[in-house]
Design a protein around this motif. Structure first.
Motif, PDB file in Angstrom:
ATOM      1  N   GLU A 160       0.837  -1.186   0.000  1.00 58.94           N
ATOM      2  CA  GLU A 160       0.000   0.000   0.000  1.00 58.94           C
ATOM      3  C   GLU A 160       0.880   1.247   0.000  1.00 58.94           C
ATOM      4  OE1 GLU A 160      -2.338   0.414   3.484  1.00 58.94           O
ATOM      5  OE2 GLU A 160      -3.423   2.187   2.780  1.00 58.94           O
ATOM      6  N   VAL A 161       0.615   2.130  -0.942  1.00 64.37           N
ATOM      7  CA  VAL A 161       1.366   3.380  -1.018  1.00 64.37           C
ATOM      8  C   VAL A 161       0.922   4.293   0.115  1.00 64.37           C
ATOM      9  CG1 VAL A 161       1.771   5.457  -2.381  1.00 64.37           C
ATOM     10  CG2 VAL A 161       1.682   3.223  -3.502  1.00 64.37           C
ATOM     11  N   GLN A 162       1.898   4.814   0.843  1.00 64.55           N
ATOM     12  CA  GLN A 162       1.596   5.758   1.919  1.00 64.55           C
ATOM     13  C   GLN A 162       2.605   6.893   1.905  1.00 64.55           C
ATOM     14  OE1 GLN A 162       1.314   3.716   5.705  1.00 64.55           O
ATOM     15  NE2 GLN A 162      -0.797   3.115   5.305  1.00 64.55           N
ATOM     16  N   LEU A 163       2.091   8.074   2.183  1.00 67.94           N
ATOM     17  CA  LEU A 163       2.912   9.257   2.370  1.00 67.94           C
ATOM     18  C   LEU A 163       2.502   9.879   3.696  1.00 67.94           C
ATOM     19  CD1 LEU A 163       2.559  10.710  -1.219  1.00 67.94           C
ATOM     20  CD2 LEU A 163       4.628   9.704  -0.273  1.00 67.94           C
ATOM     21  N   GLN A 164       3.458  10.048   4.578  1.00 65.41           N
ATOM     22  CA  GLN A 164       3.167  10.551   5.912  1.00 65.41           C
ATOM     23  C   GLN A 164       3.910  11.861   6.132  1.00 65.41           C
ATOM     24  OE1 GLN A 164       1.147   8.884   8.238  1.00 65.41           O
ATOM     25  NE2 GLN A 164       1.334  10.663   9.569  1.00 65.41           N
ATOM     26  N   ALA A 165       3.166  12.963   6.105  1.00 69.40           N
ATOM     27  CA  ALA A 165       3.775  14.268   6.357  1.00 69.40           C
ATOM     28  C   ALA A 165       3.798  14.543   7.856  1.00 69.40           C
ATOM     29  CB  ALA A 165       2.996  15.361   5.635  1.00 69.40           C
ATOM     30  N   SER A 166       4.876  15.142   8.317  1.00 68.03           N
ATOM     31  CA  SER A 166       5.002  15.462   9.740  1.00 68.03           C
ATOM     32  C   SER A 166       5.904  16.673   9.910  1.00 68.03           C
ATOM     33  CB  SER A 166       5.570  14.265  10.500  1.00 68.03           C
ATOM     34  OG  SER A 166       6.876  13.956  10.046  1.00 68.03           O
ATOM     35  N   GLY A 167       5.957  17.164  11.138  1.00 71.96           N
ATOM     36  CA  GLY A 167       6.843  18.277  11.438  1.00 71.96           C
ATOM     37  C   GLY A 167       6.152  19.611  11.613  1.00 71.96           C
ATOM     38  N   SER A 195       8.734  16.820   7.097  1.00 71.07           N
ATOM     39  CA  SER A 195       9.183  15.553   6.532  1.00 71.07           C
ATOM     40  C   SER A 195       8.020  14.854   5.846  1.00 71.07           C
ATOM     41  CB  SER A 195       9.732  14.639   7.630  1.00 71.07           C
ATOM     42  OG  SER A 195      10.838  15.210   8.284  1.00 71.07           O
ATOM     43  N   CYS A 196       8.345  14.108   4.832  1.00 68.20           N
ATOM     44  CA  CYS A 196       7.360  13.273   4.131  1.00 68.20           C
ATOM     45  C   CYS A 196       7.964  11.885   4.020  1.00 68.20           C
ATOM     46  CB  CYS A 196       7.053  13.855   2.763  1.00 68.20           C
ATOM     47  SG  CYS A 196       5.951  12.819   1.750  1.00 68.20           S
ATOM     48  N   ALA A 197       7.483  10.982   4.846  1.00 71.09           N
ATOM     49  CA  ALA A 197       7.987   9.613   4.853  1.00 71.09           C
ATOM     50  C   ALA A 197       7.135   8.749   3.934  1.00 71.09           C
ATOM     51  CB  ALA A 197       7.968   9.057   6.268  1.00 71.09           C
ATOM     52  N   ALA A 198       7.778   8.070   3.011  1.00 71.93           N
ATOM     53  CA  ALA A 198       7.065   7.272   2.006  1.00 71.93           C
ATOM     54  C   ALA A 198       7.261   5.781   2.232  1.00 71.93           C
ATOM     55  CB  ALA A 198       7.547   7.651   0.615  1.00 71.93           C
ATOM     56  N   SER A 199       6.270   5.025   1.859  1.00 75.44           N
ATOM     57  CA  SER A 199       6.369   3.573   1.945  1.00 75.44           C
ATOM     58  C   SER A 199       5.432   2.934   0.929  1.00 75.44           C
ATOM     59  CB  SER A 199       6.018   3.094   3.362  1.00 75.44           C
ATOM     60  OG  SER A 199       4.690   3.438   3.695  1.00 75.44           O
ATOM     61  N   GLY A 200       5.697   1.681   0.623  1.00 76.94           N
ATOM     62  CA  GLY A 200       4.817   0.931  -0.251  1.00 76.94           C
ATOM     63  C   GLY A 200       5.118   1.042  -1.729  1.00 76.94           C
TER      64      GLY A 200
END
Length: 123
Positions: A1-8, A21-26
């Motif tokens: 599963e494509v995920q983009l997690q913005a934080s900060g 930050s933008c942490a990506a996975s999948g």
């Protein structure tokens, strides 16, 4: 599963700076350019920057934003300096379908969006 997690995001005083930050996975991270957008209250979402898979950078406005990526960490960063109250917005990262940032301001070329992180600039 494509995920983009913005934080900060968070509360920042005027003239301050922060790094999102933008942490990506999948997915294979270094096969895709990543864009940053923001949406201020009552306004349309607007583009800030794009970084290609190889690190080429593009900005809507010069000077206060710097985008970078660490392909080893599957993360893109956006540093914003000299923050102003009008920078208050939800900041989003998004995945482009391609490696390049051609036509990067067109939101239709992005196929996945993160949930956004709220930045509030206030004293």
């Amino acid at each position: 599963e494509v995920q983009l997690q913005a934080s900060g995001g968070g509360l920042v005083q005027p003239e301050g700076s922060l790094r999102l930050s933008c942490a990506a996975s999948g997915f294979t991270f270094d096969d895709h350019a990543i864009g940053w957008f923001r949406q201020a209250p009552g306004k349309e979402r607007e583009g800030i920057s794009c970084i290609s898979s190889s690190g080429g950078t593009f900005y809507a406005n010069s000077g206060r934003s710097t985008v970078s990526r660490d392909n080893a960490k599957n993360t893109v960063y956006l540093r914003i300096s000299t923050l102003k109250p009008e920078d208050t917005a939800v900041y989003y990262c998004a995945r482009r379908r391609t490696r390049m940032c051609l036509d990067w301001l067109s939101q239709g070329v992005y196929d996945y969006w993160g949930q956004g992180t709220l930045v509030t600039v206030s004293s």
